[in-house]
Each structure stands twice: as structure tokens, then as C-alpha cells.
Design a protein around this motif. Structure first.
Motif, PDB file in Angstrom:
ATOM      1  N   TRP A  71      -1.689   1.899   4.379  1.00 40.55           N
ATOM      2  CA  TRP A  71      -1.069   1.766   3.051  1.00 40.55           C
ATOM      3  C   TRP A  71      -2.266   0.789   2.150  1.00 40.55           C
ATOM      4  O   TRP A  71      -2.813   0.407   2.779  1.00 40.55           O
ATOM      5  CB  TRP A  71       0.117   1.007   3.241  1.00 40.55           C
ATOM      6  CG  TRP A  71       0.271  -0.203   3.971  1.00 40.55           C
ATOM      7  CD1 TRP A  71       0.154  -0.519   5.078  1.00 40.55           C
ATOM      8  CD2 TRP A  71      -0.188  -1.679   3.459  1.00 40.55           C
ATOM      9  NE1 TRP A  71       0.068  -1.990   5.870  1.00 40.55           N
ATOM     10  CE2 TRP A  71      -0.204  -2.324   4.251  1.00 40.55           C
ATOM     11  CE3 TRP A  71      -0.500  -2.152   2.086  1.00 40.55           C
ATOM     12  CZ2 TRP A  71      -0.511  -3.730   4.194  1.00 40.55           C
ATOM     13  CZ3 TRP A  71      -0.660  -3.589   2.016  1.00 40.55           C
ATOM     14  CH2 TRP A  71      -0.882  -4.212   2.943  1.00 40.55           C
ATOM     15  N   HIS A  72      -1.813   0.951   0.954  1.00 41.43           N
ATOM     16  CA  HIS A  72      -2.929  -0.164   0.124  1.00 41.43           C
ATOM     17  C   HIS A  72      -2.053  -0.185  -1.399  1.00 41.43           C
ATOM     18  O   HIS A  72      -1.221   0.512  -2.050  1.00 41.43           O
ATOM     19  CB  HIS A  72      -4.108   0.622  -0.098  1.00 41.43           C
ATOM     20  CG  HIS A  72      -4.245   1.956  -0.660  1.00 41.43           C
ATOM     21  ND1 HIS A  72      -3.964   2.292  -2.138  1.00 41.43           N
ATOM     22  CD2 HIS A  72      -4.118   3.384  -0.297  1.00 41.43           C
ATOM     23  CE1 HIS A  72      -3.696   3.712  -2.288  1.00 41.43           C
ATOM     24  NE2 HIS A  72      -4.069   4.242  -1.190  1.00 41.43           N
ATOM     25  N   THR A  73      -2.526  -1.144  -2.054  1.00 38.09           N
ATOM     26  CA  THR A  73      -2.095  -1.477  -3.337  1.00 38.09           C
ATOM     27  C   THR A  73      -2.835  -0.607  -4.221  1.00 38.09           C
ATOM     28  O   THR A  73      -3.888   0.235  -3.764  1.00 38.09           O
ATOM     29  CB  THR A  73      -2.340  -2.577  -3.936  1.00 38.09           C
ATOM     30  OG1 THR A  73      -3.613  -3.348  -3.572  1.00 38.09           O
ATOM     31  CG2 THR A  73      -1.544  -3.897  -3.083  1.00 38.09           C
ATOM     32  N   VAL A  78      -5.361  -5.006  -1.684  1.00 37.53           N
ATOM     33  CA  VAL A  78      -4.707  -5.224  -0.390  1.00 37.53           C
ATOM     34  C   VAL A  78      -4.449  -4.197   0.298  1.00 37.53           C
ATOM     35  O   VAL A  78      -4.122  -3.066  -0.225  1.00 37.53           O
ATOM     36  CB  VAL A  78      -3.373  -5.953  -0.923  1.00 37.53           C
ATOM     37  CG1 VAL A  78      -2.626  -6.336   0.469  1.00 37.53           C
ATOM     38  CG2 VAL A  78      -3.877  -7.253  -1.520  1.00 37.53           C
ATOM     39  N   TYR A  79      -4.495  -4.045   1.621  1.00 39.29           N
ATOM     40  CA  TYR A  79      -4.317  -2.857   2.297  1.00 39.29           C
ATOM     41  C   TYR A  79      -4.233  -3.151   3.910  1.00 39.29           C
ATOM     42  O   TYR A  79      -4.441  -4.307   4.210  1.00 39.29           O
ATOM     43  CB  TYR A  79      -5.552  -1.899   2.232  1.00 39.29           C
ATOM     44  CG  TYR A  79      -7.081  -2.525   2.481  1.00 39.29           C
ATOM     45  CD1 TYR A  79      -7.325  -2.313   4.045  1.00 39.29           C
ATOM     46  CD2 TYR A  79      -7.609  -3.200   1.602  1.00 39.29           C
ATOM     47  CE1 TYR A  79      -8.636  -2.871   4.439  1.00 39.29           C
ATOM     48  CE2 TYR A  79      -8.895  -3.557   1.999  1.00 39.29           C
ATOM     49  CZ  TYR A  79      -9.266  -3.483   3.427  1.00 39.29           C
ATOM     50  OH  TYR A  79     -10.710  -4.054   3.913  1.00 39.29           O
ATOM     51  N   GLY A  80      -3.711  -2.256   4.398  1.00 38.90           N
ATOM     52  CA  GLY A  80      -3.529  -2.293   5.773  1.00 38.90           C
ATOM     53  C   GLY A  80      -3.532  -1.053   6.569  1.00 38.90           C
ATOM     54  O   GLY A  80      -3.120  -0.024   6.167  1.00 38.90           O
ATOM     55  N   GLU A  81      -3.803  -1.079   7.960  1.00 41.60           N
ATOM     56  CA  GLU A  81      -3.893   0.209   8.899  1.00 41.60           C
ATOM     57  C   GLU A  81      -3.759  -0.216  10.257  1.00 41.60           C
ATOM     58  O   GLU A  81      -4.285  -1.125  10.523  1.00 41.60           O
ATOM     59  CB  GLU A  81      -5.092   1.078   8.500  1.00 41.60           C
ATOM     60  CG  GLU A  81      -4.900   2.422   9.133  1.00 41.60           C
ATOM     61  CD  GLU A  81      -6.076   3.471   8.925  1.00 41.60           C
ATOM     62  OE1 GLU A  81      -5.911   4.702   9.224  1.00 41.60           O
ATOM     63  OE2 GLU A  81      -7.017   2.897   8.013  1.00 41.60           O
ATOM     64  N   GLU A 196      -5.848 -14.313   3.152  1.00 42.48           N
ATOM     65  CA  GLU A 196      -5.023 -15.179   2.129  1.00 42.48           C
ATOM     66  C   GLU A 196      -4.366 -14.292   1.014  1.00 42.48           C
ATOM     67  O   GLU A 196      -3.287 -14.392   0.670  1.00 42.48           O
ATOM     68  CB  GLU A 196      -5.657 -16.202   1.567  1.00 42.48           C
ATOM     69  CG  GLU A 196      -4.914 -17.175   0.639  1.00 42.48           C
ATOM     70  CD  GLU A 196      -5.731 -18.614   0.342  1.00 42.48           C
ATOM     71  OE1 GLU A 196      -4.793 -19.673  -0.086  1.00 42.48           O
ATOM     72  OE2 GLU A 196      -6.795 -18.682   0.419  1.00 42.48           O
ATOM     73  N   ARG A 197      -5.169 -13.365   0.386  1.00 36.96           N
ATOM     74  CA  ARG A 197      -4.709 -12.376  -0.531  1.00 36.96           C
ATOM     75  C   ARG A 197      -3.708 -11.470   0.095  1.00 36.96           C
ATOM     76  O   ARG A 197      -2.568 -11.206  -0.669  1.00 36.96           O
ATOM     77  CB  ARG A 197      -5.936 -11.739  -1.004  1.00 36.96           C
ATOM     78  CG  ARG A 197      -5.476 -10.763  -2.260  1.00 36.96           C
ATOM     79  CD  ARG A 197      -6.832 -10.199  -3.143  1.00 36.96           C
ATOM     80  NE  ARG A 197      -7.677  -9.537  -2.220  1.00 36.96           N
ATOM     81  CZ  ARG A 197      -9.151 -10.117  -2.035  1.00 36.96           C
ATOM     82  NH1 ARG A 197      -9.369 -11.306  -2.495  1.00 36.96           N
ATOM     83  NH2 ARG A 197      -9.532  -9.362  -1.189  1.00 36.96           N
ATOM     84  N   ALA A 201       0.620 -11.084  -0.862  1.00 38.19           N
ATOM     85  CA  ALA A 201       1.281 -10.029  -1.371  1.00 38.19           C
ATOM     86  C   ALA A 201       2.279  -9.652  -0.346  1.00 38.19           C
ATOM     87  O   ALA A 201       3.545  -9.267  -0.612  1.00 38.19           O
ATOM     88  CB  ALA A 201       0.353  -8.618  -1.141  1.00 38.19           C
ATOM     89  N   LEU A 202       2.057  -9.730   0.889  1.00 36.94           N
ATOM     90  CA  LEU A 202       3.136  -9.596   1.960  1.00 36.94           C
ATOM     91  C   LEU A 202       4.511 -10.471   1.572  1.00 36.94           C
ATOM     92  O   LEU A 202       5.483 -10.012   1.805  1.00 36.94           O
ATOM     93  CB  LEU A 202       2.697  -9.559   3.388  1.00 36.94           C
ATOM     94  CG  LEU A 202       1.736  -8.586   3.831  1.00 36.94           C
ATOM     95  CD1 LEU A 202       1.121  -8.976   5.158  1.00 36.94           C
ATOM     96  CD2 LEU A 202       2.084  -7.162   3.578  1.00 36.94           C
ATOM     97  N   GLU A 203       4.160 -11.709   1.493  1.00 35.98           N
ATOM     98  CA  GLU A 203       5.251 -12.576   1.261  1.00 35.98           C
ATOM     99  C   GLU A 203       5.922 -12.293   0.076  1.00 35.98           C
ATOM    100  O   GLU A 203       7.259 -12.254   0.032  1.00 35.98           O
ATOM    101  CB  GLU A 203       4.677 -13.996   1.068  1.00 35.98           C
ATOM    102  CG  GLU A 203       4.172 -14.783   2.196  1.00 35.98           C
ATOM    103  CD  GLU A 203       3.787 -16.295   2.166  1.00 35.98           C
ATOM    104  OE1 GLU A 203       3.898 -17.100   2.923  1.00 35.98           O
ATOM    105  OE2 GLU A 203       3.239 -16.362   1.049  1.00 35.98           O
TER     106      GLU A 203
END
Length: 222
Positions: A71-73, A78-81, A196-197, A201-203
């Protein structure tokens, strides 16, 4: 009674898919199907991780060969996988097919004994279980970052790693929060800013989750 991991994982996948702030590229349970714990499963887990490990990990096994979330913004800031293998798939799979000659000789010996558990494909980063070739039971998890030429022992076991993965949603480099590193060093400066970024975003998107422990780990490594 604890909620089984595969149900919690499905909930997290749905949370990410439902977040208006994120675009989802992959949300897959691959090789999906009923996977009851068999006597052979218990034998393999006990052989490599010790007989007590079966009870410790049984609630973190899941009904797929692998689960994959990416996923990503919209701006990709901001992204994750993560592509996570079920423990049984990991243990029955091959050892790492190569070693990194840039690592120390001691680290290369460990790398000869690891099997990939989770990775973000194409990122150059993966987490692996150490599976001793002499069959000595082992619970070690190692994080390999080809980009930083780092191979780090994590302060996590199999079950706690999976729990942390669901909370972090696969943001890049979160594993360093459980390693003995100093993120204030020049080589980590960009990654620390990304962490940190990502936590910010997750919070904001997932206020039901508590990210305070991860923030404390980030600050302790600066």
C-alpha cells in the motif's frame, strides 16, 4: 482465548483497503485453504524450534502459504509492504541461496543457516528464521538489509514478529526498532525520517492502535 492470527491479518488487510488515505496494490492470501496443524507439522516445528515451540506458535499459523500486502499514500511519501510466509512454509522451504561477501565471516556463517520468513519484494530487505543445520533448536530472527549492508539479530521471536508486522503494516525498516543499532548515524538518517513520517501517518489513520512503544524504540535509537 486469543484471536487467531489469520483472522487478525484479514482484519488488518481490510482496514488498509478501507483507508481513504491509502492506495492498495496487493492484498492477497496466496495458496489459501484449510491448513489444520498435522502431526508432521508438529514434528518439523519441534525439530527446528524445540518441542515447546509448537504451543508457542500455534495461534500464529495461518490458512495460506503466504500473505502479501502492499500500500502507499497517493504521493508515495508513506508506504508499506510485506510478503509473509506461514511458519510451516518457511521451515519446509530452502535455505538462503546466496551469501553477502560484504558481511563479516561470522555473519556469513549465520546467513548460511537462514530461511526467508518475510520480505518486501524488490526492496533488498528481508527477515529470516535461523534454522540450524545441526538441528539445534533455535528461535533467532535475523533482518538482512542489502541496501545498508546490515545483518541484524532482532529482539523478537516468531509470534511477536508477526504481531509487530500487523501493527506496522510493513513500513520500511521497522525491524531496526528491534535491533541494536543507532539510527542517528548518517547511514540511517533518511530511514529514521521515513520511520517517523510513517508512524505519524499510521497513528492518524489507525487511532485504535497504540504506537507509543514503537516511538519509544525510535527515540531510544537516536
Amino acid at each position: 482465548m486469543p484471536i487467531p492470527f489469520h483472522l487478525r491479518a484479514r482484519e488488518v488487510f481490510e482496514e488498509v483497503r478501507s483507508a481513504a488515505e491509502f492506495s492498495v496494490e496487493k492484498s492477497e492470501f496466496q495458496g489459501e485453504g484449510a491448513r489444520p496443524l498435522t502431526a508432521e507439522d508438529e514434528r518439523i516445528i519441534g525439530l527446528y524450534m524445540g518441542p515447546e515451540a509448537v504451543e508457542q506458535v500455534v495461534n500464529h499459523l495461518f490458512d495460506a502459504e503466504q500473505i502479501h500486502l502492499s500500500w502507499h499514500t497517493p504521493d508515495h511519501a508513506v508506504y508499506g509492504e510485506f510478503a509473509l510466509k506461514d511458519l510451516r512454509t518457511c521451515l519446509s522451504g530452502p535455505y538462503m541461496p546466496y551469501t553477502d561477501e560484504r558481511l563479516t565471516s561470522a555473519e556469513q556463517l549465520v546467513m548460511d543457516e537462514i530461511k526467508t520468513l518475510e520480505e518486501a519484494p524488490g526492496s533488498g530487505r528481508l527477515t529470516a528464521l535461523r534454522v540450524s543445520m545441526d538441528m539445534t533448536p533455535c528461535h533467532e530472527l535475523w533482518f538482512y538489509d542489502m541496501n545498508q549492508q546490515r545483518f541484524e539479530l532482532l529482539d523478537l521471536k516468531y509470534s511477536s514478529y508477526l504481531d509487530a508486522l500487523l501493527i506496522t503494516k510493513g513500513i520500511p525498516g521497522w525491524q531496526y526498532l528491534y535491533a541494536d543499532v543507532r539510527l542517528a548515524e548518517d547511514e540511517f538518517r533518511q530511514l529514521a525520517s521515513q520511520l517517523e513520517r510513517s508512524l505519524d501517518a499510521l497513528e492518524e489513520v489507525f487511532p485504535a492502535y497504540d504506537y507509543s512503544a514503537l516511538r519509544q524504540r525510535l527515540e531510544a535509537r537516536r
